[in-house]
Design a protein around this motif. Sequence first.
Motif, short mmCIF file in Angstrom:
data_model
loop_
_atom_site.label_atom_id
_atom_site.label_comp_id
_atom_site.label_asym_id
_atom_site.label_seq_id
_atom_site.Cartn_x
_atom_site.Cartn_y
_atom_site.Cartn_z
N CYS A 216 -30.12 46.09 4.62
CA CYS A 216 -29.08 46.14 5.65
C CYS A 216 -27.96 45.15 5.31
CB CYS A 216 -29.71 45.77 6.99
SG CYS A 216 -28.52 45.56 8.31
N CYS A 219 -28.08 42.15 8.16
CA CYS A 219 -29.16 41.16 8.30
C CYS A 219 -30.02 41.02 7.05
CB CYS A 219 -30.04 41.51 9.50
SG CYS A 219 -31.16 42.88 9.21
N CYS A 234 -31.83 50.24 9.54
CA CYS A 234 -32.32 48.88 9.30
C CYS A 234 -33.70 48.77 9.94
CB CYS A 234 -31.34 47.88 9.92
SG CYS A 234 -31.97 46.19 9.95
N ASN A 236 -35.20 46.08 10.89
CA ASN A 236 -35.34 44.84 11.67
C ASN A 236 -35.11 45.13 13.15
OD1 ASN A 236 -35.17 42.32 12.78
ND2 ASN A 236 -33.51 41.58 11.43
N ASP A 239 -32.36 43.29 14.82
CA ASP A 239 -31.01 43.77 14.50
C ASP A 239 -30.77 45.13 15.18
OD1 ASP A 239 -28.49 43.54 13.31
OD2 ASP A 239 -29.10 44.69 11.54
N ARG A 242 -30.46 49.05 13.42
CA ARG A 242 -29.09 49.53 13.23
C ARG A 242 -29.04 50.77 12.33
NH1 ARG A 242 -24.57 46.28 13.08
NH2 ARG A 242 -25.84 44.43 13.41
ZN LIG Z 1 -30.13 44.85 9.85
#
Ligand SMILES: [Zn+2]
Length: 384
Positions: A216, A219, A234, A236, A239, A242
Amino acid sequence: MGISFSPLALTQALPFLPLAQGDIDYQTERRGEPDLIDATLAEPATKVILTRNGLIAVPRGQGELVDYENVKLRLATLPGAYMADELKANPEAVAMFLGSYGGRRDEHVVAVDITRVAARPAQFGVDDGTNGSSRGSAGGVAGVSHSSQGADAAFDETPASGASGATARKSLLEQALDRFDWVDLRGFAPHASAREAGQATTAISLSIWHNRQRHCPTCGAPVEAANGGWAQRCTNESDGRRLLFPRVEPAVITIIVDSAGRALMQHNAAWKNPTLYSVSAGFVEAGENLEHAVRREAMEEVGITLGEVKYLGSQPWPYPASLMMAFKAHALTTDVHVDNVETVEARWVTPDEYMAAIISGRMSAPGKATIARYMIEEWLGHEL
Ligand SMILES: [Zn+2]
């Protein structure tokens, strides 16, 4: 009879650009289906095409044909039924739902990128055929037809009985490296049907992006393919998982014409072929509009002030992620001052002078897959 257009809305000036002729129905409304790839692969009329390192798979033996005139190339296609298990066994492979022809129940096309399968450590002790990307070389082609087995592009064969034990343990996707020839779009598109050139362009565009962006950008967490391979997510949670979309880099390419109808042909320092001449081109800067980029590039490269700038058409050029937007621009000045960095030579030519230079070999034209060639042909009023 008027000019017929590709469904992908090309302009009248450049109606038949070779990398922009795809007629597949993206079926974007299906991309959110969670099992889209598996469901598509299970359908009998689904075809799978393969990419690797910016190259597309063609049947073995076709790779060496790209430098010849008047030959036809086609994509190597595999039945979908074999691929679902292969994808589970090779999680490094990336599957992309390219779309369908004739609506939902007819032919679907899935592209599978095996770059990371092929790059896996050679646990089988087999030459992996890694051939250095041919991306940098114009018209470059990478044939990797090592195998001496005579079989053509058929995945439905078990490995030949004469194969070594190591080869026999390779998965079908690993075998693909040797079973096909691998060519780039510059080699493939001029010889391919519009439909297959379109599939190859989309598949290569997406697969290059998947291979270059594995984390990503916000992040740094690993990403996973999403939306049928047209996006990434993403991984995470913090995050917001995303959604990320492919990067496209806008570039302008401009044929500069003066009031006498001459065109300016430029030679770049980076080009290995000393007789290659093309038109002005460069990337759009951050915060810049296209017309400004056209004027700025002309001033930087050849010191020419441009008047009217007219849009001609566009073409994806996925090496690695360009979108070429073509313009014809009227020169207000004709004194040429090359920058001697990027552009080392620039000459005004009439159509007659240009054809004489081409025929004599003093100049050569951009390749048949390039938008530049079509821009020059549009200016000439005939094909090269
Ligand atoms: Zn991310």
